[in-house]
Design a protein around this motif. Structure first.
Motif, PDB file in Angstrom:
ATOM      1  N   LEU A 136       0.818  -1.266   0.006  1.00 24.33           N
ATOM      2  CA  LEU A 136      -0.056   0.104  -0.022  1.00 24.33           C
ATOM      3  C   LEU A 136       0.890   1.400   0.098  1.00 24.33           C
ATOM      4  O   LEU A 136       1.860   1.553   0.963  1.00 24.33           O
ATOM      5  CB  LEU A 136      -0.701   0.038   1.222  1.00 24.33           C
ATOM      6  CG  LEU A 136      -1.727   0.924   1.310  1.00 24.33           C
ATOM      7  CD1 LEU A 136      -3.015   0.704   0.219  1.00 24.33           C
ATOM      8  CD2 LEU A 136      -2.681   0.950   2.812  1.00 24.33           C
ATOM      9  N   VAL A 137       0.760   2.091  -1.074  1.00 22.83           N
ATOM     10  CA  VAL A 137       1.688   3.090  -1.220  1.00 22.83           C
ATOM     11  C   VAL A 137       0.807   4.511  -1.554  1.00 22.83           C
ATOM     12  O   VAL A 137      -0.134   4.517  -2.245  1.00 22.83           O
ATOM     13  CB  VAL A 137       2.619   2.925  -2.184  1.00 22.83           C
ATOM     14  CG1 VAL A 137       2.065   2.969  -3.492  1.00 22.83           C
ATOM     15  CG2 VAL A 137       3.653   3.999  -2.371  1.00 22.83           C
ATOM     16  N   GLU A 138       1.428   5.481  -0.853  1.00 21.09           N
ATOM     17  CA  GLU A 138       1.114   6.960  -1.379  1.00 21.09           C
ATOM     18  C   GLU A 138       1.257   7.364  -2.838  1.00 21.09           C
ATOM     19  O   GLU A 138       2.522   7.150  -3.299  1.00 21.09           O
ATOM     20  CB  GLU A 138       1.661   7.860  -0.297  1.00 21.09           C
ATOM     21  CG  GLU A 138       1.337   9.188  -0.603  1.00 21.09           C
ATOM     22  CD  GLU A 138       2.253  10.231   0.128  1.00 21.09           C
ATOM     23  OE1 GLU A 138       2.151  11.368   0.113  1.00 21.09           O
ATOM     24  OE2 GLU A 138       3.239   9.956   1.058  1.00 21.09           O
ATOM     25  N   ASP A 139       0.241   7.775  -3.457  1.00 22.55           N
ATOM     26  CA  ASP A 139       0.578   8.261  -4.663  1.00 22.55           C
ATOM     27  C   ASP A 139       1.056   9.897  -4.806  1.00 22.55           C
ATOM     28  O   ASP A 139       0.100  10.879  -4.504  1.00 22.55           O
ATOM     29  CB  ASP A 139      -0.866   8.267  -5.572  1.00 22.55           C
ATOM     30  CG  ASP A 139      -0.623   8.739  -7.054  1.00 22.55           C
ATOM     31  OD1 ASP A 139       0.424   9.106  -7.511  1.00 22.55           O
ATOM     32  OD2 ASP A 139      -1.626   8.120  -8.011  1.00 22.55           O
ATOM     33  N   VAL A 147       5.340   4.298   1.520  1.00 24.57           N
ATOM     34  CA  VAL A 147       4.719   2.941   1.853  1.00 24.57           C
ATOM     35  C   VAL A 147       4.002   2.816   3.272  1.00 24.57           C
ATOM     36  O   VAL A 147       4.454   3.282   4.263  1.00 24.57           O
ATOM     37  CB  VAL A 147       5.696   1.741   1.552  1.00 24.57           C
ATOM     38  CG1 VAL A 147       4.997   0.437   2.345  1.00 24.57           C
ATOM     39  CG2 VAL A 147       6.313   1.487   0.172  1.00 24.57           C
ATOM     40  N   ILE A 148       2.736   2.658   3.135  1.00 19.80           N
ATOM     41  CA  ILE A 148       1.949   2.615   4.272  1.00 19.80           C
ATOM     42  C   ILE A 148       1.695   1.075   4.766  1.00 19.80           C
ATOM     43  O   ILE A 148       1.654   0.119   4.153  1.00 19.80           O
ATOM     44  CB  ILE A 148       0.300   2.911   4.018  1.00 19.80           C
ATOM     45  CG1 ILE A 148       0.256   4.476   3.751  1.00 19.80           C
ATOM     46  CG2 ILE A 148      -0.245   2.783   5.453  1.00 19.80           C
ATOM     47  CD1 ILE A 148      -0.374   4.700   2.445  1.00 19.80           C
ATOM     48  N   HIS A 153      -3.487  -1.706   8.543  1.00 22.14           N
ATOM     49  CA  HIS A 153      -4.617  -1.458   7.780  1.00 22.14           C
ATOM     50  C   HIS A 153      -5.543  -2.564   7.380  1.00 22.14           C
ATOM     51  O   HIS A 153      -5.206  -3.431   7.217  1.00 22.14           O
ATOM     52  CB  HIS A 153      -4.155  -0.442   6.587  1.00 22.14           C
ATOM     53  CG  HIS A 153      -3.508   0.844   7.049  1.00 22.14           C
ATOM     54  ND1 HIS A 153      -2.113   0.821   7.454  1.00 22.14           N
ATOM     55  CD2 HIS A 153      -3.864   2.111   7.490  1.00 22.14           C
ATOM     56  CE1 HIS A 153      -2.041   1.807   7.902  1.00 22.14           C
ATOM     57  NE2 HIS A 153      -3.025   2.702   8.178  1.00 22.14           N
ATOM     58  N   ARG A 154      -6.624  -2.040   7.221  1.00 16.18           N
ATOM     59  CA  ARG A 154      -8.024  -2.900   6.854  1.00 16.18           C
ATOM     60  C   ARG A 154      -8.615  -2.287   5.790  1.00 16.18           C
ATOM     61  O   ARG A 154      -8.882  -1.043   5.677  1.00 16.18           O
ATOM     62  CB  ARG A 154      -8.679  -3.369   7.832  1.00 16.18           C
ATOM     63  CG  ARG A 154      -8.062  -4.390   9.098  1.00 16.18           C
ATOM     64  CD  ARG A 154      -7.751  -5.613   8.652  1.00 16.18           C
ATOM     65  NE  ARG A 154      -6.813  -6.534   9.467  1.00 16.18           N
ATOM     66  CZ  ARG A 154      -5.400  -6.595   9.425  1.00 16.18           C
ATOM     67  NH1 ARG A 154      -4.867  -5.696   8.711  1.00 16.18           N
ATOM     68  NH2 ARG A 154      -4.906  -7.343  10.564  1.00 16.18           N
TER      69      ARG A 154
END
Ligand code: CTP
Ligand code: MG
Length: 225
Positions: A136-139, A147-148, A153-154
């Motif tokens: 999961l990554v920030e754009d 990267v998150i 996270h769900r």
């Protein structure tokens, strides 16, 4: 569905199922999603069958759409946003517990539903959610950003279940503050009441984009839950 399992999980609590089905299906591009067919059956029909065990079922339809009467089901006109549609349904609901379910999620896995009901009975507020399978990554304007940590996270699904009075309070508070939320769990949390995360099921995905129709057609052929 297996009514006995629900009675066991639920004791004497009554259940209203709220089905927001008033969206226009902009991203799917096939008109209002509730009437889009998968495996020869409208998405709304999947939900009505999956929740036929409930004490009452309330459906928010797109403005200008009417359906023939059906026992145990009430059709109301939806609002401009999902929250407004749910609010209209909630005001008409009468049971101890409300389950809110997106009609855009036709595949209701019974085991997940039972896990949710159990958590609602125990805690008063719960939602299905699934782990994030991909990185999961920030754009950052098209570039790979931060990267998150996906483990923390769900992805939130429906149904979400609440004591009816708790969800009423949450909607009234959101109305007072003029806030619009994308799901009901956020609203209950904003009130200060915790919402339990219950293991969902990836088959309960929301049909959102055109390619989701192919996934849904495939799953419909194998569907057996
Ligand atoms: N919904 C609703 N009333 C609205 C908007 C949405 O009842 N005014 C419902 C949809 O019918 C759907 C659920 O909320 O079952 C989740 O919404 P979404 O997947 O976003 O569906 P649409 O809003 O129809 O799709 P889009 O956002 O692509 O237009
Ligand atoms: Mg929408």
């Amino acid at each position: 569905a297996n009514a006995a399992a629900f009675l066991v999980a639920f004791g004497l609590m009554s259940v209203s199922v709220l089905l927001p089905a008033a969206g226009s299906g902009e991203r799917l591009g096939r008109g209002p999603k509730a009437f889009v067919e998968v495996g020869g059956k409208a998405l709304l029909e999947y939900a009505l069958e999956a929740f036929a065990w409930a004490d009452e079922v309330l459906v928010a339809l797109p403005p200008g759409h009417a359906l023939p009467p059906r026992p145990g089901v009430r059709f109301l006109e939806g609002g401009k946003t999902r929250q407004q549609s749910v609010w209209r349904l909630l005001q008409a609901a009468t049971a101890d517990v409300v389950l809110v379910h997106d009609v855009a999620r036709p595949f209701v896995v019974r085991a997940a539903l039972e896990r949710l009901l159990k958590a609602v009975a125990e805690t008063g507020a719960a939602t299905l959610a699934v782990p994030v399978p991909d990185t999961l990554v920030e754009d950052r304007d098209g570039a790979y950003g931060a990267v998150i940590p996906r483990e923390r996270h769900r992805l939130v699904q429906t149904p979400q279940g609440f004591r009816r009075e708790l969800l009423m309070e949450a909607h009234l508070e959101a109305l007072r503050e003029g806030r619009d939320f994308s799901d009901d769990a956020q609203m209950v949390l904003a009130l200060g009441h915790p919402v339990a995360l219950v293991e969902g099921d990836r088959r309960m995905f929301k049909l959102t984009y055109p390619e989701d129709l192919d996934l849904a057609e495939g799953l419909a052929r194998a569907w057996n839950c």
